[in-house]
Scaffold this active site. Sequence first.
Site, PDB file in Angstrom:
ATOM      1  N   GLU A  79       0.842  -1.316   0.058  1.00 38.79           N
ATOM      2  CA  GLU A  79      -0.053  -0.009  -0.054  1.00 38.79           C
ATOM      3  C   GLU A  79       1.119   1.160  -0.029  1.00 38.79           C
ATOM      4  O   GLU A  79       0.737   2.245  -0.882  1.00 38.79           O
ATOM      5  CB  GLU A  79      -0.798  -0.130   1.483  1.00 38.79           C
ATOM      6  CG  GLU A  79      -1.873   1.251   1.471  1.00 38.79           C
ATOM      7  CD  GLU A  79      -2.659   1.264   2.744  1.00 38.79           C
ATOM      8  OE1 GLU A  79      -3.406   1.995   2.613  1.00 38.79           O
ATOM      9  OE2 GLU A  79      -2.163   0.382   3.516  1.00 38.79           O
ATOM     10  N   HIS A  80       1.856   1.159   1.029  1.00 36.40           N
ATOM     11  CA  HIS A  80       2.755   2.566   1.193  1.00 36.40           C
ATOM     12  C   HIS A  80       4.131   1.843   0.883  1.00 36.40           C
ATOM     13  O   HIS A  80       4.435   1.065   1.521  1.00 36.40           O
ATOM     14  CB  HIS A  80       2.700   3.086   2.275  1.00 36.40           C
ATOM     15  CG  HIS A  80       1.170   3.776   2.753  1.00 36.40           C
ATOM     16  ND1 HIS A  80       0.488   2.897   3.889  1.00 36.40           N
ATOM     17  CD2 HIS A  80       0.534   4.846   2.406  1.00 36.40           C
ATOM     18  CE1 HIS A  80      -0.721   3.417   3.840  1.00 36.40           C
ATOM     19  NE2 HIS A  80      -0.688   4.649   3.107  1.00 36.40           N
TER      20      HIS A  80
END
Length: 440
Positions: A330-331
Site C-alpha cells: 500500500e505504502h
Amino acid sequence: MISIKRLSSADTEFDKALSELLAFENTQDAKLEAAVADILAKIRTEGDKALLEYTLRFDRVDAKSAADLELPRNRLQQALHNLPGEQRNALEQAAERVRVYHEKQLTQSWSYVEPDGTHLGQKITPLDRAGLYVPGGKAAYPSSVLMNAIPAKVAGVGELVMVTPTPQGEVNDLVLAAAAICEVDRVFTIGGAQAVGALAYGTPTVPRVDKIVGPGNAYVATAKRHVFGVVGIDMLAGPSEILIICDGKTNPDWIAMDMFSQAEHDELAQAILLSPDLHFIETVAASIVRQLETMPRKEIIRTSLENRSALIQVHDLEEACEIANSIAPEHLELSVEQPEKWVEKIRHAGAIFLGRHTSEALGDYCAGPNHVLPTSRTARFSSPLGVYDFQKRSSIIQVSGQGSAKLGAIASILAQGEGLQAHAMSAEYRYTKKIALGKN
C-alpha cells in the site's frame, strides 16, 4: 521487550517465510454476513422506518423522523467557525493541496474524424450522485473527508451525500468542519450497514447514490461488498501496510517511527523493513524497543509488529526492489540515495514516498495525493482513489454514409461468422437499402 521477525533473503526458506508473513485471509464471519444481509434487506423494504430503528438500536439516538437525521448546512459552517484557528488553518491548507493535486487528474472528452466523415470519440461524464461514509463518534477522521470528497467535487459529481454515525448523539465537529470545507451537499447522522443500505437503495429521505466510498468497520465493509453491483464502491480495503527500503543511511529513529505509524492503525497492520545493512537493521530494532514504551497506542503497535511485521536483510537495493514488486505494498518508502533512480524499478505500489524526508504520514494528511490506496497486494492491478473514480466514459460513434458501406461490409462478414444473422442484416441494411433507393 518486543520480538519482531528477522528474515534474510539469503535463506533457502525465504520465499516461504515471506509468503507466510504476507498471508492475510479476510475470512467472512457467517454471523456478521447474515446480520448485514438482514439489515440491508430491511432497509430496502422498510426504508426510513428501518433506518430509525437501527439508529436507535446501534447509536442510541431516538430521532422522531428520518428528516431529523439530516444536519442543516449551517451546522457544518458552525463547526468550521468554532474550530481553533490552528486546526482550521491546517484543514484548509491540506484541502487546498489535495484539490490542486486532483485537478491534475481531470480528463477531457476527445474525438477524431476519419477521412470518410465518420466521427469517433469518448465522452467523459461525472457521476450524478456519490455517497461518502465517514466513521463518527470519538474517532475523528477529517482526512477521510478530504481524500474522498475532494476528488468527487473536482470530478464534477452532481451531489455528494455524506453519512457519519453519532453514537449517543455525539457529533464530531472536526468531521463536520471538513465537510464544510469540501462543500459536501448533504450530511446524514447515520452509520453502519444501515447507512450503506440507505445510500445504495435510497429511502424517502436519503437519496440513492451511484457510488459509495469511504472507510468503515467490518459491518460497513461487508455491506459495501453486498451492495456492489447495485452501486459502485471504491475498493475492499484490508489492513494498512508500509514497506520501507533503506540503504542504512537514514536516522534509524525515523524508520522505527514510520513503522509505528502504520502499526498503530490496528493489530493486523503490517510494517516491513528491507535493507542490505545488517548493522542498520539491528539499530532500527533497538530504536523500536526504546521508542515503543513512549507510544500511547503501544499495545496495538506491539501486536502488529510481533505478528505481522518483519526486519529483512537483502543482498542489495536491486533485490529489495524486486521483493517490493512482489509484495505490491500500500505504502512504499524509498529511504535511499538517488530515490529517483530506484523508483524506476518499482512497478507495484499504492503510493511511493521518495527520499529520507518523505514520511508516509505526510501522504496520509496533506501532501496532496490520495491516501485511499490498494492493500493486500492489490496494487498489482489497482490504483489510488482519484478523480477518475467519479467519472464515467461513454464511447461516441457517428458513422457517415460512406463509412456505413465500408464498416457495414466488415461487420456483416464478422457477424455471419458468429452465426448472428440479425447483426449482419442490421449492418447491411444501412448501405444495401441506400443503394436500392438511390440514396447517398
